[in-house]
Design an enzyme around this catalytic site. Structure first.
Site, PDB file in Angstrom:
ATOM      1  N   ARG A 238       0.852  -1.183   0.000  1.00  0.00           N
ATOM      2  CA  ARG A 238       0.000   0.000   0.000  1.00  0.00           C
ATOM      3  C   ARG A 238       0.887   1.232   0.000  1.00  0.00           C
ATOM      4  O   ARG A 238       1.888   1.286   0.727  1.00  0.00           O
ATOM      5  CB  ARG A 238      -0.909   0.013   1.248  1.00  0.00           C
ATOM      6  N   GLU A 267      -3.424   7.556  -4.637  1.00  0.00           N
ATOM      7  CA  GLU A 267      -3.791   7.019  -5.964  1.00  0.00           C
ATOM      8  C   GLU A 267      -5.105   7.627  -6.437  1.00  0.00           C
ATOM      9  O   GLU A 267      -6.003   7.808  -5.613  1.00  0.00           O
ATOM     10  CB  GLU A 267      -3.934   5.494  -5.874  1.00  0.00           C
ATOM     11  N   HIS A 285      -1.091   0.182  -9.714  1.00  0.00           N
ATOM     12  CA  HIS A 285      -1.739  -0.732  -8.761  1.00  0.00           C
ATOM     13  C   HIS A 285      -2.284  -1.973  -9.491  1.00  0.00           C
ATOM     14  O   HIS A 285      -3.488  -2.249  -9.473  1.00  0.00           O
ATOM     15  CB  HIS A 285      -2.865  -0.009  -8.001  1.00  0.00           C
TER      16      HIS A 285
HETATM   17  C1  DGY Z   1      -5.639  -6.155  -3.022  1.00  0.00           C
HETATM   18  O1  DGY Z   1      -6.167  -7.242  -3.242  1.00  0.00           O
HETATM   19  O2  DGY Z   1      -5.491  -5.705  -1.876  1.00  0.00           O
HETATM   20  C2  DGY Z   1      -5.187  -5.349  -4.195  1.00  0.00           C
HETATM   21  O3  DGY Z   1      -4.336  -4.321  -3.799  1.00  0.00           O
HETATM   22  C3  DGY Z   1      -6.364  -4.794  -4.953  1.00  0.00           C
HETATM   23  O4  DGY Z   1      -7.239  -4.191  -4.081  1.00  0.00           O
END
Ligand code: DGY
Length: 334
Positions: A238, A267, A285
């Site tokens: 993240r 983001e 992402h």
């Molecule tokens: C997750 O599965 O956490 C990915 O980052 C997409 O949300």
């Protein structure tokens, strides 16, 4: 009566069709999804919603969703959902763990390799016509094999990254709140070290911690300053785990050599400094974005929702304590 489900944004058609076989579905088919106000309005009268990473579900919004029984989240990370608040409102929350580990680990390695071997820079160089001659130092990069890989956060995805490192003959160090059981660590050939040692000794540092108050800015100026000047930072977890402004400064001042980033603090905005740095490989992402994995994630979320709505304990509950009281309601989720 058939259960009622809100799908908050575009999903694969087969997952929508699967849900429609079993439930009355309110499908928001746009890629942008719903504003908070529309999310609240459309969730009214629904028993479940299928949410995605971009749906913000903090306490204030959850408290407007009285009567909702379940949030079946498509994704493993769930920092967009206030799970304790959901539990207080008796809302079950599930996620999609396990199925995206290998795919995300593949992508962490792709970023690591792209940054070390300057793949995106080389691609731009060739396409722009700048390539006029070959030389020994042309696009010279860093070795990956037999270097030290540091893994911050040794859950399922971190372990999948460690397994890939074995093929490159890498030395694997990791830092986690709790060291792995000895047999697991030895199978992965991974050694637990303190965070400072991890930062100091890693040639590549790959981040795999979930976002929480404890991990926000876990890598900032102080942490970057002890890393090797040849080190590469990889983040597929993240964005806010890394202090993006501090990272930009560290890259500009060559405190570290490069970065491979799939996630960002705000983001889809990316720090403008990063956009100017060729040694930062940037992706939108997409760590789990393969056809198979993304389809499996949506199906797993759909199955979690349908299980709950038909009285079966969903397999991937994040707040299982809610299940007993929830399941004993005469009207189920509604
Ligand atoms: C997750 O599965 O956490 C990915 O980052 C997409 O949300």
């Amino acid at each position: 009566m058939r259960p009622t489900i809100l799908i908050t944004k575009r999903l694969f058609p087969e997952t929508v069709a699967f849900l429609e076989q079993h439930a009355d579905v309110d499908y928001e088919s746009s890629i942008d999804g719903l504003t908070s106000a529309d999310l609240i309005a459309r969730a009214r009268g629904k028993q479940a919603i299928l949410s995605q990473f971009t749906d913000a579900l903090p306490r204030e919004i959850l408290s407007e969703m009285r009567g909702l029984g379940m949030i079946a989240h498509v994704g493993v990370g769930f920092d967009n959902i206030d799970v304790p608040a959901a539990s207080e409102h008796g809302i079950l929350v599930s996620n999609t763990p396990g199925i995206l580990d290998d795919t995300t680990a593949d992508f962490a390695f792709a970023l690591l390799m792209a940054a070390a071997r300057r793949v995106t820079e080389a691609n731009t160089f060739v396409r722009s016509g700048e390539w006029k001659r070959w030389s020994l130092e042309l696009m010279i990069g860093l070795d990956i094999h037999h270097r030290t890989l540091g893994i911050l956060g040794m859950g399922r995805i971190g372990q999948a990254v460690a397994r890939r490192a074995a093929g490159f003959g890498m030395r694997v160090l990791y830092h986690n709140r709790h060291p792995l059981p000895a047999e697991t660590a030895s199978a992965l050939n991974a050694k637990w070290v303190g965070k400072e040692q991890l930062l100091r000794e890693s040639d590549f540092l790959s981040i795999h911690v979930p976002l929480s108050d404890a991990t926000r800015h876990a890598v900032g100026e102080a942490e970057l300053s002890v890393m090797k000047p040849t080190a590469i930072l990889v983040n597929t977890a993240r964005g806010p785990v890394v202090d993006e402004a501090a990272l930009v400064k560290a890259l500009q001042n060559r405190v570290i050599a490069g970065a491979g980033l799939d996630v960002f603090e705000r983001e889809p905005q990316v720090h403008p400094g990063l956009l100017e740095l060729p040694q930062a490989v940037l992706a939108p992402h997409i760590g789990s974005a393969t056809v198979e994995t993304r389809k499996k994630m949506t199906m797993m979320a759909a199955e979690n929702a349908l299980a709950a709505l038909t009285g079966t304990r969903p397999p991937n509950l994040l707040n299982p304590a809610v299940w007993d009281s929830w399941a004993s309601r005469p009207e189920g989720a509604g």
